[in-house]
Design an enzyme around this catalytic site. Structure first.
Site, short mmCIF file in Angstrom:
data_model
loop_
_atom_site.label_atom_id
_atom_site.label_comp_id
_atom_site.label_asym_id
_atom_site.label_seq_id
_atom_site.Cartn_x
_atom_site.Cartn_y
_atom_site.Cartn_z
N SER A 138 28.90 -27.25 -35.50
CA SER A 138 29.76 -26.48 -36.41
C SER A 138 28.90 -25.82 -37.47
CB SER A 138 30.80 -27.39 -37.08
OG SER A 138 30.18 -28.38 -37.87
N ASP A 208 20.92 -18.27 -53.92
CA ASP A 208 22.29 -18.79 -53.87
C ASP A 208 22.44 -19.92 -54.89
OD1 ASP A 208 24.79 -19.75 -53.23
OD2 ASP A 208 24.40 -19.91 -51.08
N HIS A 240 24.03 -15.74 -51.75
CA HIS A 240 25.13 -16.36 -51.01
C HIS A 240 25.74 -15.37 -50.02
CE1 HIS A 240 28.11 -19.49 -50.43
NE2 HIS A 240 29.07 -18.60 -50.55
#
Length: 271
Positions: A138, A208, A240
């Site tokens: 995932s 980020d 990000h």
């Protein structure tokens, strides 16, 4: 002051705005694109319902066939959007998954989990887990937070202040930013030694605000006693979500290449 203008109750700039009358305005790209076969990559896609009772859906991406009866990795993808915005059906995510599936030669299921605030946490987790329970890899939406600032968060007080408001908005039933669902290395959370997979790749970007959370998780997992292998990739000079904004840039391509190698390693293993 115009009394007819609705008053804002809560806002996260560029993400979502909630008005006192209950109206929710989502500010991230919401355009729906149909699931055709991509002309350049040959990746085909279709939209499916995965939880009929709650109408939770997903977009399925299939790479161009190369060999008959070939077994492929299965990727379950959770789009970003802070658990309250965006979906797999927008041009940004559809284009990204097309590129990733073509390069990695994987089957991808991009889950359209239900969003807060109408469906507070843990709804997104439950919707996503219902599909992920039988899958391998995932990648995507999960973010890591925490009550105390770490690393560059201490230098970005405005960004940290926004992050500190986010989890209570998403999860009013447990507004603590050290909730293990969003801070997996919290002392209140379960030991990482029982993590149910063999390999983890943590991807962060230098600029980020969440970078140091990714590094902290990587370090904690590595010393937890977990018997798997954890890797980390940091992309220099990017912020990000950079990989979604320009698929043709070399750094976005580099990330896709690294992910493709990760997904296809040890193809016969069970995760």
């Amino acid at each position: 002051m115009d009394s007819s203008k609705p008053e804002v109750a809560t806002e996260f700039p560029g993400i979502i705005r909630v008005y006192k009358d209950g109206h929710v305005e989502r500010l991230i790209e919401a355009e729906f694109v149909p699931p055709p076969t991509h002309p350049k990559t040959g990746v085909s896609s279709k939209d499916i319902i995965i939880i009929p009772e709650s109408n939770v859906s997903a977009r399925l991406f299939l790479p161009k066939p190369t060999y008959p009866n070939q077994k492929l990795p299965l990727l379950v993808y959770f789009n970003r959007g802070a658990f309250c915005d965006s979906s797999p059906f927008t041009p940004k995510y559809s284009n990204y998954l097309n590129a990733l599936v073509a390069e990695a030669n994987v089957i991808a299921v991009s889950v359209n989990y239900r969003k807060a605030p109408e469906h507070p946490i843990p709804t997104a987790y439950e919707d996503s887990w219902a599909k992920r329970a039988a899958t391998w890899d995932s990648f995507g939406a999960p973010i890591f937070l925490g009550s105390e600032p770490i690393g560059s968060e201490a230098l970005n007080q405005d960004g940290k202040a926004v992050l500190d408001r986010l989890w209570p908005f998403l999860c009013p039933a447990n507004p603590d930013n050290n909730d293990p669902r969003v801070n997996p290395i919290s002392t209140d959370g379960p030991s990482l030694v029982g993590l149910g997979c063999r390999r983890v790749l943590v991807c962060v970007a230098e600029k980020d605000v969440l970078r140091d959370r990714g590094w902290r998780y990587y370090e904690a997992l590595g010393r937890s006693g977990w018997m798997g292998v954890v890797e980390i990739m940091e992309t220099d000079g990017e912020g990000h979500g950079f990989h979604l904004n320009d698929l043709d840039c070399e750094k976005a391509k580099g990330l896709i290449t690294r992910l493709a190698a990760f997904y296809n390693r040890d193809m016969t293993s069970n995760f």
